[in-house]
Design a protein around this motif. Structure first.
Motif, mmCIF file in Angstrom:
data_model
loop_
_atom_site.group_PDB
_atom_site.id
_atom_site.type_symbol
_atom_site.label_atom_id
_atom_site.label_comp_id
_atom_site.label_asym_id
_atom_site.label_seq_id
_atom_site.Cartn_x
_atom_site.Cartn_y
_atom_site.Cartn_z
ATOM 1 N N VAL A 30 -5.935 -8.852 6.773
ATOM 2 C CA VAL A 30 -5.058 -8.755 5.599
ATOM 3 C C VAL A 30 -5.913 -8.920 4.361
ATOM 4 O O VAL A 30 -6.690 -9.878 4.238
ATOM 5 C CB VAL A 30 -3.960 -9.843 5.624
ATOM 6 N N ARG A 73 -3.134 -21.821 0.277
ATOM 7 C CA ARG A 73 -3.838 -21.206 1.401
ATOM 8 C C ARG A 73 -5.252 -20.875 0.946
ATOM 9 O O ARG A 73 -5.471 -20.404 -0.171
ATOM 10 C CB ARG A 73 -3.114 -19.947 1.879
ATOM 11 N N GLU A 104 -10.853 -16.579 7.737
ATOM 12 C CA GLU A 104 -9.474 -16.717 8.201
ATOM 13 C C GLU A 104 -8.693 -17.547 7.190
ATOM 14 O O GLU A 104 -9.250 -18.368 6.445
ATOM 15 C CB GLU A 104 -9.439 -17.405 9.571
ATOM 16 N N ALA A 105 -7.393 -17.315 7.173
ATOM 17 C CA ALA A 105 -6.534 -18.072 6.272
ATOM 18 C C ALA A 105 -6.231 -19.447 6.873
ATOM 19 O O ALA A 105 -6.164 -19.605 8.094
ATOM 20 C CB ALA A 105 -5.235 -17.319 6.019
ATOM 21 N N TYR A 129 1.677 -13.689 2.618
ATOM 22 C CA TYR A 129 1.683 -12.742 3.720
ATOM 23 C C TYR A 129 0.763 -13.151 4.853
ATOM 24 O O TYR A 129 0.544 -12.382 5.787
ATOM 25 C CB TYR A 129 1.268 -11.352 3.211
ATOM 26 N N VAL A 130 0.198 -14.356 4.769
ATOM 27 C CA VAL A 130 -0.704 -14.819 5.820
ATOM 28 C C VAL A 130 -0.295 -16.217 6.248
ATOM 29 O O VAL A 130 0.370 -16.942 5.505
ATOM 30 C CB VAL A 130 -2.173 -14.828 5.336
ATOM 31 N N VAL A 132 -4.944 -16.310 10.531
ATOM 32 C CA VAL A 132 -4.923 -14.859 10.353
ATOM 33 C C VAL A 132 -6.217 -14.408 9.680
ATOM 34 O O VAL A 132 -6.601 -14.984 8.650
ATOM 35 C CB VAL A 132 -3.697 -14.444 9.504
ATOM 36 N N VAL A 182 -8.618 -12.507 7.210
ATOM 37 C CA VAL A 182 -8.386 -11.972 5.866
ATOM 38 C C VAL A 182 -9.662 -11.349 5.346
ATOM 39 O O VAL A 182 -10.776 -11.697 5.753
ATOM 40 C CB VAL A 182 -7.915 -13.086 4.897
#
Length: 413
Positions: free
Chosen positions: A55, A356, A363-364, A397-398, A402, A404
């Motif tokens: 993302v 975040r 990664e988030a 959105y994360v 997740v 990124v």
């Protein structure tokens, strides 16, 4: 006519379905179209993999800085002192009234009461004191006379006793001299009692004089401290009744220099406030003032569980009034914090406030934070590590873990 709304609702439903449920497919389709327009023909499988696994977000490099942490409370201004000046005696007012708003100095006369018969009472008390004083020398003379007779009676008794032993005096004479001694002792006791009574009369007369003088002193009511009259003083000719239900009210005086800022600090913040700490406030009128903490309550309000805090502020021109609303800021020990846009804040699934961040593995991750201060330049947050890459666009959105792909925004120091 009802068919058109149904068609529109169906279109909107389909659009929302593809935008939310089939979002990955749309992103893949959009990536394919972009690549086609640029003249490239990427493989469909590669495009779908990138869109589904990574993302794209916008982040910023943030580094902690030391800031002065402040305790912020809402409160109000309060006069340093306010008192209803009451007369301690009854009578008609003979002084012209001072109007409210006037400034009075300490010990300035603000009310005068008609003396009536009080001077006569004082003169009578003084006369009785003189009379009581005049009786003391007479009483002392009687004591001395009785003492002399007692000494004479003791000498005669001693002589009679010695003559009686040698047979030159009868027992009757001895008994007579002893009786004379007892009578002389009684006379001395009576004279002494008379002297004590005379001295007690003097003390009583002095007390009556002091009482009469105090009553006259009460006829003049003075200001206990310098300040402003919050009410008119008693009107000329009005009757002040000290025994009335409201007392003999002369005037109300308030002291506004210095003035107090009063706020109520939550129990979670009270330990951060120290005696003598500097602070300030912005009044509802826009005026900003500065002062020092002079009082911190040791007992919490039973209803709000907050603690009263007072700051003392100079008010030389008396421009600050009693009871004005104020936002009070009290300096506390500094903390390490990050300055970030307020939009970077988000909530996790448990409803916890945080931001975040991008980890070293791209990664988030979610980090809980504490808000220290909100400013026009951003919001100061505590709880982050010394250096952090904070996601400021796309954080909604994360979730944690997740992958990124972050593009970094330059910070304006």
């Amino acid at each position: 006519m009802r068919l058109i709304p149904l068609i529109i609702a169906g279109i909107v439903t389909a659009f929302m379905y593809y935008f939310i449920i089939e979002r990955d497919s749309l992103l893949a389709f959009a990536s394919t179209e972009t690549a086609t327009e640029d003249g490239a023909e990427p493989a469909a499988e590669e495009t779908v993999e990138i869109a589904s696994n990574v993302v794209r977000v916008v982040a910023m490099h943030s580094e902690a800085r030391q800031i002065d942490s402040a305790v912020i409370v809402r409160g109000e201004t309060e006069a340093e002192r306010q008192i209803d000046v009451l007369a301690e005696t009854s009578g008609l007012v003979t002084s012209q009234p001072l109007r409210k708003g006037a400034f009075v100095e300490k010990d300035q006369i603000i009310c005068e009461i008609d003396p009536g018969t009080r001077p006569s009472t004082l003169a009578e008390a003084k006369a009785r004191l003189i009379e009581a004083n005049a009786g003391v020398p007479t009483a002392m003379a009687r004591v001395q006379e009785a003492s002399a007779r007692l000494d004479e009676a003791k000498i005669n008794d001693n002589a009679a006793s010695k003559l009686s032993k040698d047979g030159f005096a009868s027992e009757t004479r001895v008994a007579s001299t002893q009786a004379t001694v007892r009578a002389a002792e009684a006379a001395v006791a009576a004279a002494t009692s008379g002297l004590d009574s005379a001295q007690a009369g003097i003390q009583a007369a002095e007390a009556r004089v002091a009482s009469a003088q105090k009553e006259i002193d009460r006829l003049t009511v003075r200001a206990p401290f310098a300040g402003l009259l919050e009410s008119d003083t008693a009107e000329f000719g009005s009757l002040l009744q000290a025994q009335g239900p409201n007392g003999a009210h002369c005037a109300t005086i308030i002291q506004l220099n210095p003035i107090k800022l009063v706020g109520f600090v939550p129990e979670t913040e009270v330990n951060r406030v120290e005696q003598g700490a500097f602070g300030g406030a912005r009044l509802a009128s826009g005026v900003e003032v500065r002062g020092q903490v002079t009082f911190i309550s040791r007992a919490a309000d039973p209803t709000t569980r907050t603690f009263r805090v007072e700051l003392e502020v100079p008010n030389d021109d008396l421009s600050i009034r009693d009871g004005q609303t104020a936002e009070i800021i009290i300096a506390a020990e500094g903390k390490s914090a990050h300055l970030l846009p307020q939009s970077a804040l988000t909530l996790n699934d448990s409803g916890q406030l945080g931001v975040r961040v991008v980890t070293k593995d791209n990664e988030a991750d979610f980090v809980p934070v504490t808000v220290l201060r909100d400013t026009i330049d951003g919001i100061w947050l505590a709880g982050l590590p010394e250096k952090a890459d904070v996601i400021i666009i796309g954080q909604e959105y994360v979730v944690a873990g997740v992958p990124v792909e972050a593009s970094y925004q330059e910070t304006n120091e």
